[in-house]
Scaffold this active site. Structure first.
Site, PDB file in Angstrom:
ATOM      1  N   ASP A  65       0.837  -1.229   0.094  1.00  0.00           N
ATOM      2  CA  ASP A  65      -0.209   0.150  -0.067  1.00  0.00           C
ATOM      3  C   ASP A  65       1.075   1.187  -0.074  1.00  0.00           C
ATOM      4  O   ASP A  65       1.369   1.580   1.076  1.00  0.00           O
ATOM      5  CB  ASP A  65      -0.777  -0.073   1.209  1.00  0.00           C
ATOM      6  CG  ASP A  65      -1.768   1.128   1.206  1.00  0.00           C
ATOM      7  OD1 ASP A  65      -1.850   2.035   0.394  1.00  0.00           O
ATOM      8  OD2 ASP A  65      -2.894   1.219   2.244  1.00  0.00           O
ATOM      9  N   HIS A  66       0.912   1.814  -1.344  1.00  0.00           N
ATOM     10  CA  HIS A  66       1.986   2.965  -1.279  1.00  0.00           C
ATOM     11  C   HIS A  66       1.660   4.020  -0.303  1.00  0.00           C
ATOM     12  O   HIS A  66       2.558   4.801   0.087  1.00  0.00           O
ATOM     13  CB  HIS A  66       2.274   3.437  -2.885  1.00  0.00           C
ATOM     14  CG  HIS A  66       0.854   4.227  -3.099  1.00  0.00           C
ATOM     15  ND1 HIS A  66      -0.099   3.684  -3.696  1.00  0.00           N
ATOM     16  CD2 HIS A  66       0.707   5.508  -3.108  1.00  0.00           C
ATOM     17  CE1 HIS A  66      -1.036   4.548  -4.018  1.00  0.00           C
ATOM     18  NE2 HIS A  66      -0.564   5.554  -3.522  1.00  0.00           N
ATOM     19  N   HIS A 111      -5.873   2.194   2.212  1.00  0.00           N
ATOM     20  CA  HIS A 111      -5.487   3.525   2.743  1.00  0.00           C
ATOM     21  C   HIS A 111      -6.060   3.888   3.846  1.00  0.00           C
ATOM     22  O   HIS A 111      -5.413   4.198   5.057  1.00  0.00           O
ATOM     23  CB  HIS A 111      -5.746   4.492   1.947  1.00  0.00           C
ATOM     24  CG  HIS A 111      -4.910   4.251   0.552  1.00  0.00           C
ATOM     25  ND1 HIS A 111      -3.846   3.554   0.227  1.00  0.00           N
ATOM     26  CD2 HIS A 111      -5.142   4.845  -0.864  1.00  0.00           C
ATOM     27  CE1 HIS A 111      -3.487   3.528  -1.085  1.00  0.00           C
ATOM     28  NE2 HIS A 111      -4.386   4.359  -1.618  1.00  0.00           N
TER      29      HIS A 111
END
Length: 501
Positions: A187-188, A250
């Site tokens: 998850d960047h 996120h």
């Protein structure tokens, strides 16, 4: 999560989907930044894999052009270093003999040429539908087995499933092929400095942790607002929507980092154990609860930066009467000792007035008694705002006396900004995550139980929204902060959103 400078192990990075947008805009620039900061080993090579047929020389030329476009102040020496150790093979992803046989042979040639031990990690920058299929073929060709002290790791891009059932099925499929410790669900968002700083801010500063609980905090707001519409992602977005796209990954990750108990150490599973406990403690919605605690919206035509923009249904590849939400807001209740009766309000949306992501900690009001005979009409609540993007930093809001002969209070802000204090750090958000995978630190990656727990939270909302299609879409204008029902979600509790611009 030690910050001591440690060069990663010598290894080969294999990128499936190497000709795609993610690779050229994020992965190669992130690798370049790591090399510039001396975090990559000398024994390192990259193999791109894609459907497109091309030679390694053609792929290198494309890679160099992309680096010169997407990195800041490209350095010829570093670019040449990458050129010497970048390779490519292409073909049909369904052909486990030809393509994956060629890949196995190429890995052998590359490790020999660059004297790299048999450490490989596979980055699947592909549609999620290919995750299990590609992994199975990698394993079938003998490239997934860890032996003789060497490692194999697999990075999977989000979304990891599109609902609870698909996430469980995907986890089960992968765990039949490789071990959980080999799986890195990326998850960047967690690569951003401020997100990582939440743990340091909370647990490394003794003035904050004692008040980080229900005795002092009134509520928490988490906002991920985007000014853009769906751009050219209409085909994907119309089948996903804001809830699926942002909340199970996120935003719930931000909730867990904000709410978790202190881990016994910064070892990966110690941190993720505490995150998992928060996800398990979030009270599940009943169908009636969804109607009370969940809001959806879809943007119509409006103005952003004084420019007229189309509504969602007018975007390319979006159905003319689409009922897909572009805005979602939820009220969460965490059923544990620290957070009982402290609501967490979360929201995300497209075509908002500003692009920003933030966590706002609202503290309880101080008693008014002392100020009854003064000019102070009301006491402002103290707030801590953790800014995640676009400007990373932390703001503390508090009250101070306005100079003069009478007692009046004014609002004061104390700001910490990463750029001002530490200078510009060029980052794509992927540097830390790629580096962590290479050193075997899975702290910032989700485990199977965390992924499934996140989908379990939003599943009742998805079910109700599917059963009761929205009848009032579009219900907010582009350039606004979302539908009125979003404001009402907080107003019923005597609160309001903090809109940062």
């Amino acid at each position: 999560m030690s910050e001591n400078h440690k060069t990663a192990d010598p290894c080969v990075m294999v990128i499936f989907g190497a000709t795609g947008d993610l690779t050229k805009r994020k992965l190669f620039p992130a690798l370049y930044n790591l090399a510039k900061q001396d975090f990559l080993p000398h024994g390192f090579a990259i193999i791109g894999v894609g459907r497109q047929e091309m030679t390694s020389e053609e792929f290198r030329a494309s890679m160099i052009a992309n680096l010169r476009e997407f990195v800041s102040k490209p350095n010829d020496k570093i670019i040449n270093w990458f050129e010497e150790r970048t390779y490519y093979t292409g073909g049909d992803f369904d052909d486990d003999k030809k393509l994956f046989g060629d890949l196995r042979a190429l890995i052998g040639d590359v490790t020999t040429a660059h004297q790299i031990p048999d450490n490989y990690f596979f980055y699947l920058a592909t549609p999620p539908s290919l995750f299990a299929n590609v992994t199975q073929k990698v394993v079938k060709n003998g490239l997934g087995k860890e032996e003789n002290g060497n490692w194999r790791r697999f990075i999977y891009e989000k979304p990891f499933g599109h609902d609870l059932e698909s996430a469980e099925k995907l986890n089960a499929s992968l765990l039949k092929l490789v071990k959980e410790k080999q799986i890195y669900r990326i998850d960047h968002y967690l690569g951003k400095e401020t997100v990582q700083n939440i743990l340091v801010f909370r647990f490394g500063n003794s003035i904050f942790e004692p008040i980080w609980n229900r005795n002092f905090i009134d509520h928490v707001q988490i906002t991920v607002a985007e000014k853009l519409g769906v751009e050219l992602r209409g085909g994907y977005y119309d089948s996903a929507g804001a809830l699926r796209d942002m909340i199970p990954n996120h935003i719930l990750q931000l909730v867990t980092l904000t709410a978790m108990e202190p881990p016994v150490s910064f070892e990966a599973d110690s941190v993720r154990d505490e995150q998992a406990k928060i996800l398990q403690a979030i009270q599940p919605y009943s169908p009636e609860g969804v109607l009370q605690c969940a809001v959806r919206g879809q943007y119509g035509a409006g103005k952003v930066d004084d420019k007229k923009v189309d509504g969602y249904r007018g975007e390319p590849n979006v159905a003319a009467f689409s009922n897909t939400e572009t805005f979602a807001a939820l009220k969460l209740a965490i059923d544990n000792w620290r957070w009982a009766d402290v609501p967490f309000y979360i929201r995300t949306g497209k075509r908002m007035p500003a692009r920003h992501s933030s966590i706002v900690i609202h503290f309880k009001k101080a008693p008014f008694m002392l100020f009854r005979e003064t000019g102070v009409e009301r006491l402002r609540t103290n707030r801590i705002v953790i800014h995640i993007q676009p400007d990373e930093g932390i703001t503390l809001h508090f009250g101070a006396k306005i100079p003069g002969p009478i007692v009046n209070m004014g609002a004061v802000d104390m700001d910490f900004n990463y750029l001002d204090h530490f200078g510009e750090q060029v980052s794509t958000g992927y540097e830390r995550l790629l580096y962590d995978c290479m050193i075997g630190d899975a702290t910032l990656f989700q485990r199977a139980d965390m992924v499934e727990a996140s989908w379990r939270i939003v599943e009742p909302v998805l079910d109700v929204w599917k059963a009761l299609p929205a009848r009032d879409f579009p219900n907010y204008a582009a350039g606004s902060w979302g539908p009125n029902e979003s404001d009402q979600l907080l107003e019923r509790d005597g609160r309001s959103w903090k809109n940062l611009t």
